[in-house]
Scaffold this active site. Structure first.
Site, PDB file in Angstrom:
ATOM      1  N   HIS A 268       6.771 -27.178  -1.248  1.00 44.01           N
ATOM      2  CA  HIS A 268       6.099 -28.136  -1.952  1.00 44.01           C
ATOM      3  C   HIS A 268       4.917 -27.638  -3.130  1.00 44.01           C
ATOM      4  O   HIS A 268       4.375 -28.596  -3.389  1.00 44.01           O
ATOM      5  CB  HIS A 268       5.710 -29.286  -0.832  1.00 44.01           C
TER       6      HIS A 268
ATOM      7  N   LYS B 292     -14.381   1.196  -4.129  1.00 42.17           N
ATOM      8  CA  LYS B 292     -15.370   1.821  -3.413  1.00 42.17           C
ATOM      9  C   LYS B 292     -16.397   2.652  -3.748  1.00 42.17           C
ATOM     10  O   LYS B 292     -17.572   2.369  -3.812  1.00 42.17           O
ATOM     11  CB  LYS B 292     -14.835   2.502  -1.969  1.00 42.17           C
TER      12      LYS B 292
ATOM     13  N   GLU C  51       0.871  -1.249  -0.008  1.00 39.92           N
ATOM     14  CA  GLU C  51      -0.069  -0.131   0.165  1.00 39.92           C
ATOM     15  C   GLU C  51       1.025   1.404   0.023  1.00 39.92           C
ATOM     16  O   GLU C  51       0.274   2.196  -0.429  1.00 39.92           O
ATOM     17  CB  GLU C  51      -0.855   0.009   1.117  1.00 39.92           C
TER      18      GLU C  51
END
Lengths: 423, 423
Positions: A299, A413, A278
């Site tokens: 793995h 948003k 951020e």
């Protein structure tokens, strides 16, 4: 308190690369400490450890004792910086908290919220809700649902003892809700952004309520504040980390993988991703922060790390002493052939796996560094938080961005609210 | 059973890109189905769904009933392909299993192993251990420790009913241990690699023991085998996904982020990372697979996704219907201003957040696709597994690698054994 080892950067980073970046690093230091760089109004985290008062810690300790006494569970409602640092701390410390913590408001999963309500229904619960504005969708909606349940269960008077708000000093919906309903409050400082807030009441209040020794957390951070104060690349590991990752990025290493052989660090890595992602991911630049928990992910992602695109560097976080060890037993049959490690602790094998991985990744073309903390305790946690926060501020300035804003998070948003209002 | 939506690739992928990749895609199809491509000896997963017998499923059902009857917990020991698919399935299905499952052998955390031993000490336990060789370090060591504890607790005779091995038909340490001690066994086929093994006994045995309806899992996979059989880009979503991700990679989109707004899909994403990362990350090429759980990670990685380096594309997995919904209550005070969504389900808001995010990321320069399953149930899970497995085989061939080997994973192991033998 932290050891920093960069010898697996040899060949990737030359002395002249360091020399070349020093002026930018000094400038970053001047800007940060002089509060004259981009986003300077959000650099309150810089001297937070030395500003926090013992009386605040004491007051919080008394409240914590009351809350632990009246509760089976603590529900912590928050998202982003009001979630990751809290969870990172509790998991790093390996479940030593006095009060089990459930999280809410960190997503909009109806399945998870439903499950939470079922779990707490017949239990004694205290809620801490952490939100600067009180209108961030996820925690606001979760708080609505949980508050309604608790109102029905406890009534308005008892609720005053069971809801604690960490929010803005004056403004915002959560402050208004707290005032209207008589909930206890703690204040989020104005000069610290969400992803830098773990050492403010945002992180400290829930941690204290859960039983974490926040005095030790802050002690570790205070030591870090002093240890990483001077712009001296030889002795300041925090600045060295900031410099090195910028040099690597400039050489086409576009992905930084934070790797640890200790699963307790999973959420520390998530917190770190927010901090760096951020802060630096803007203006179409910024290292992509990813994380691995090893040996598990050797793995799965091990093949790519060893031999995929060579656009990656790796930062290990090692822990010298685990909380518990587990001895490998001898086996009279020895059909798996592991008797030669019988009597050793599992952590010994784990450490050899780390040493082998750092060497193998280096040879495969993945330059890597290691940050070692000697123990996964509260002091080292506070130190680690400050280490990364300061490295991030410096690193962002060296990169040339404002590491303290996050303009891009509004895009979805705005669209979401438009869709919701359309119904 | 799956909807595939690629309309947010417009501008990034042109018709001529598709036309250009079609010959390579046809060649990949021919090589895969003709078993004449690289690593053809490991393509047994291709027709596994149509090969599995009803009698095997029935036999497993009977064993599962016995195990559930005699146990409080199932301990599943395995790593990589012998871990991720099992955990992915159980979490995707949202904890509907009859027998709670604990995992071991998927790391070398002494803290976690210690905690597991404490948890199961006074409980009735059955163990399933999954390892082709029986000498993979993590599960072998965990099995040693757990076996010793159970031997002391139950004695050799009772242990025969409480340890189940999924391993090689003839070779290997685990086969030898099972024979020597009289443990029940199931066979891992030779022609299926670990990351493609979730629909073999590797995944099916533990899932059946936990109470998952594996008949439905295989039914979903069978439908996928038939649905994605023909190399027809218009109707074969699996091939379209394989083609599109290669086209994007060719245009500099080096990171694929698998995103979901459903936290139950966390381990499906981990499974997917192994599948694609281990299949394609070789020869210094291959997309870097990463994952996000949203909206949680919009509050950490959202800024980078919206405005960081434009070297990324995104694949959403959406789920149409959650298991449970949770209604947003009206609040007479309405201080947070969310009364306009009162009465809606939380999942409705979650879906709007997804729609908004896909649009915002597209506008920000992140091309994205969505794979939608209508429900998080066993049928859709089997379908999804086969979808990704086949997409991965095709995609790897188009990329020009052998998607069925993993030479790079040996590098750290060799070094680790050398260090361990040095002592």
């Amino acid at each position: 308190m932290i050891k920093f080892d960069a010898h697996y950067l040899k060949e990737s980073v030359q002395d002249r690369d360091i020399e070349r970046i020093v002026p930018a690093l000094y400038k970053a230091h001047e800007d940060l400490h002089g509060r004259k760089g981009k986003g300077a109004e959000f650099t309150g985290w810089l001297d937070l450890p030395s500003r926090i008062s013992d009386s605040f810690i004491k007051e919080l300790g008394q409240l914590a004792a009351e809350v632990q006494d009246q509760s089976d569970y603590l529900v912590s409602i928050g998202i982003g910086g009001s979630y990751l640092g809290i969870r990172a701390s509790l998991e790093f410390l390996g479940g030593i908290s006095k009060l089990p913590v459930y999280y809410a408001g960190h997503n909009m999963s109806s399945d998870q919220l439903h499950h939470l309500l079922q779990t707490i229904q017949d239990k004694r619960v205290t809620v801490v809700v952490i939100s600067k504005s009180g209108t961030t969708t996820e925690p606001a909606l979760a708080f609505r649902v949980v508050k309604k349940m608790l109102e029905a269960k406890y009534g308005a008077e008892e609720l005053k003892k069971r809801i604690i708000c960490v929010t803005d000093e004056k403004k915002g919906a959560l402050r208004a809700i707290a005032q209207k309903n008589g909930f206890r409050t703690f204040t989020i400082p104005d000069d610290v952004g969400g992803r830098f807030s773990v050492l403010t009441p945002v992180g400290l209040v829930p941690l204290a309520l859960a039983g974490v020794d926040i005095f030790s957390v802050m002690e570790g951070a205070r030591k870090a504040q002093s240890e990483y104060a001077a712009p001296d690349l030889d002795n300041n590991a925090c600045y060295r980390y900031a410099a090195l990752r910028n040099i690597l990025y400039g050489k086409g290493k576009k992905i930084e993988v934070l790797s640890s052989f200790y699963p307790n660090l999973f959420y520390v890595a998530e917190w770190w991703k927010q901090l760096f992602g951020e802060s630096e991911g803007k203006g179409h630049k910024g290292i992509f922060p990813a994380s691995l928990i090893l040996s598990t992910d050797l793995h799965s992602m091990g093949q790519w790390m060893q031999d995929g695109e060579r656009t990656v560097f790796e930062t290990f976080i090692a822990v010298e002493r685990p909380q518990q060890d587990a001895a490998i037993p001898a086996d009279p049959q020895d059909l798996d052939g592991f008797n030669y490690v019988a009597g050793k602790g599992l952590d010994f094998i784990n450490k050899k796996a780390y040493e082998a991985t750092a060497a193998a990744h280096f040879e495969g073309g993945v330059p890597n560094m290691t940050i070692t903390v000697c123990k996964a305790d509260a002091v080292h946690l506070g130190h680690l938080y400050y280490f990364f926060e300061k490295a991030c501020g410096i690193s962002g300035y060296v990169l040339g961005v404002n590491p303290f804003d996050q303009p891009g998070v509004e895009a979805y948003k705005k669209k979401m609210f438009a869709l919701l209002k359309r119904g």
